[in-house]
Design an enzyme around this catalytic site. Structure first.
Site, PDB file in Angstrom:
ATOM      1  N   LYS A 109      26.782 -37.174  21.408  1.00 20.11           N
ATOM      2  CA  LYS A 109      26.042 -36.138  21.673  1.00 20.11           C
ATOM      3  C   LYS A 109      27.012 -34.806  21.558  1.00 20.11           C
ATOM      4  O   LYS A 109      28.183 -34.978  22.132  1.00 20.11           O
ATOM      5  CB  LYS A 109      25.210 -36.157  22.816  1.00 20.11           C
ATOM      6  CG  LYS A 109      24.258 -35.168  23.322  1.00 20.11           C
ATOM      7  CD  LYS A 109      23.746 -35.427  24.524  1.00 20.11           C
ATOM      8  CE  LYS A 109      22.595 -34.383  24.996  1.00 20.11           C
ATOM      9  NZ  LYS A 109      21.945 -34.939  26.438  1.00 20.11           N
ATOM     10  N   SER A 190      17.014 -34.744  26.493  1.00 20.96           N
ATOM     11  CA  SER A 190      17.829 -33.915  25.707  1.00 20.96           C
ATOM     12  C   SER A 190      18.679 -34.685  24.762  1.00 20.96           C
ATOM     13  O   SER A 190      19.230 -33.831  23.601  1.00 20.96           O
ATOM     14  CB  SER A 190      18.788 -33.142  26.547  1.00 20.96           C
ATOM     15  OG  SER A 190      19.701 -33.681  27.146  1.00 20.96           O
ATOM     16  N   SER A 214      17.265 -37.805  30.277  1.00 22.59           N
ATOM     17  CA  SER A 214      17.730 -37.416  28.980  1.00 22.59           C
ATOM     18  C   SER A 214      18.366 -38.489  28.031  1.00 22.59           C
ATOM     19  O   SER A 214      18.623 -38.291  27.008  1.00 22.59           O
ATOM     20  CB  SER A 214      18.720 -36.172  29.045  1.00 22.59           C
ATOM     21  OG  SER A 214      18.124 -34.865  29.570  1.00 22.59           O
TER      22      SER A 214
END
Length: 545
Positions: A109, A190, A214
């Site tokens: 990420k 996210s 997330s």
């Protein structure tokens, strides 16, 4: 923001040049795993057996990214050194130096820092060009395990901690990520890019981060296994923070065993993150892969939240029906089911949790990340600086996407060293702990709480408890398409995956992984739900090139 570069790569040293030739010849007739579902065991067998090299594997994943990224916006940046690193891993393999993830490409990420040619932006131009003094601890652990950090995955900007409106999976750097299971699918945030990338085989697996949902939510929506570790099991050093009390880094993979492999590589104590000092296992964490046993449910006491088995959950009928059937499957697998578990504090948790997250962000963003930068081109040193940059730079899409979360955080007027924070945090400990998940586990002598994935993730977030989610079903073909609140994505639709999750006490990942594996092995749901967008490139397309 894609880094385009040649797909050619050369092996280092005469030994590995010869090895590459042998690999290409062997690969023509060897078994090549389809990359949509390839497991670590599949890839290891192919690499060890000479069916393909790490350079071949990396080329294939890069080609797959380039095929679909204009549509899915799952990857922000490809590592320009990926093929060079792959060649080094092939040389090491030739020399008998093989780590647990040796030569395996992984996406991380874009809020997990690497000290290389890639950016670490949290999805914002505010951090473009900023540099850290060294790798984040989890990135360093991946390299030590032999992995190839292939690139940075898109995310909801600032890990979904900027706007009161907006959409999951959007960042100014990466654009709007979409899921692959129905047109215009909201990928959930996210860790949206990590979810999409892992699900359609743009890498072997991905790392995400979670503060509240997330990892678990995008794993569920993208037909994946996700492990949200206990806060403190994985280091957050040089990961862009939201809340030091709730942030954690974890794996998003296609199988429970693969997620366990990835967790094993990144877990452990780190002097740069004092929360890891709470790890109760000493310097060696449990063997999470060994926990993957078909008997993992036998004898486990599993609690079911009140109303979920009686049609009172508010979930769509297909989710409710599948959940009830899965509870019976747990029971037939030897689990002891304890129904109607109550969580009296959860409804009162919201106001105190909001204060904790925002005060943590006000304090943590500068102290835990911005002050550690060795290059900071936009001179972002505080949340106020970040807010001002976002309001001035048109690429950040303000005011259409507001900064409401930051605005209210700044209006608090205090950080996490204040009496107001301590008061809110004590309420959170009570409502989310004694009157929440921790109390339910203790008072009912439970090994885990079992519920739809989003239910258990929100329950586990306030005290940083672990969760494992497993795919369990899909929405039927007649499911209505509905829009998200921002109006740019489809929140529901036919073929939408959904999952179930196990939540447990701090550092109970070993048991949770065992339960999840036992369920997965009886259902194998992931392989029965097919994405609508699938890259075509396979290993045979790059062998010898």
């Amino acid at each position: 923001m894609m880094n385009q570069f040649s797909h050619s790569g050369r092996l280092l040293g005469a030994c590995c040049l010869a090895l590459q030739i042998a690999l290409c010849l062997a690969g023509c007739g060897g078994r090549l795993p389809p990359l949509l579902d390839a497991t670590l065991d599949d890839l290891r067998r192919g690499l060890d057996g000479g069916n393909f090299s790490s350079v071949d594997l990396t080329k294939a994943y890069i080609a797959r990214i380039n095929e679909v990224n204009e549509q899915l916006h799952a990857v922000n940046e490809i590592n320009p050194d990926a093929l060079t690193i792959a060649a080094e891993r092939d040389k090491e393999r030739c020399q008998g130096k093989v780590g647990p993830l040796h030569g395996i490409p992984i996406l991380i990420k874009d809020n997990i820092a690497t000290n290389d040619k890639m950016n670490n932006t949290a999805g914002s131009f505010a951090l473009l060009g900023a540099k850290v003094p060294e790798d984040s601890t989890v990135a360093a652990k991946l390299r030590k395990a032999g992995a190839i950090i292939l690139g940075k995955a898109n995310l909801s900007q600032w890990a979904n901690f900027r706007s009161d409106n907006g959409s999951s999976g959007w960042s100014s750097i990466g654009g709007q990520a979409t899921g692959a299971y129905f047109p215009g699918q909201d990928p959930s945030g996210s860790s949206s890019g990590s979810g999409v990338s892992s699900s359609v085989g743009l890498a072997w697996a991905c790392l995400g981060t979670e503060t509240d949902g997330s990892i678990i939510s995008p794993s569920q929506e993208n037909n994946l296994v996700g492990i949200k570790p206990s806060v403190g099991l994985t280091s957050r050093y040089l990961v862009v923070p939201i809340s030091e009390h709730q942030d954690t880094v974890g794996p998003m993979a296609r199988t429970v065993k693969d997620a366990a492999h990835l967790l094993s590589a990144i877990a452990g104590k780190d002097s740069n993150d004092n929360y890891t000092s709470a790890i109760p296992f000493g310097d060696k964490v449990p063997d999470y892969v060994a926990a993957c046993k078909k008997s993992g449910l036998k004898g486990k006491r599993i609690g079911i939240p009140q109303g979920l088995t009686k049609g009172e959950s508010g979930y769509p009928a297909p989710v409710e029906k599948t959940f009830r059937e899965t509870v019976e499957l747990l029971r037939s697998s030897g689990a002891v089911i304890v129904d109607n578990i109550e969580f009296p504090g959860l409804e009162q948790l919201g106001p105190s949790n909001e204060i904790v997250l925002k005060a943590d962000f006000v304090s943590g963003l500068p102290e835990l990340y911005l002050k550690k930068l060795v290059a900071n081109p936009n001179n972002i040193t505080s949340l106020a600086d970040l807010q001002a940059f976002t309001h001035k730079d048109p690429r950040e899409d303000w005011p259409e996407r507001d900064t409401g979360v930051w605005d209210s955080a700044l209006k608090l007027g205090f950080g996490n060293d204040s009496p107001q924070f301590r008061e809110a945090f004590q309420k959170q400990l009570n409502f989310g702990g004694e009157q929440g998940l921790a109390g339910a586990l203790k008072n009912n002598s439970l090994d885990a709480i079992f519920a739809p994935s989003d239910f258990v993730s929100s329950m586990a977030a306030p005290l940083g408890n672990p969760v494992v989610t497993v795919p369990i079903g899909r929405m039927p073909d007649d499911t209505p398409v509905t829009r998200n609140g921002f109006g740019n994505l489809n929140a529901t639709g036919p073929n939408q995956p959904f999952g179930v999750g196990f939540a447990g006490a701090h550092f109970s990942e070993e048991a949770l992984i065992g339960m999840a594996y036992a369920l997965e092995q009886q259902t194998h749901v992931r392989t029965k739900i097919h994405p609508k967008v699938v890259p075509r490139t396979e290993l045979q397309d790059v062998l010898g090139k």
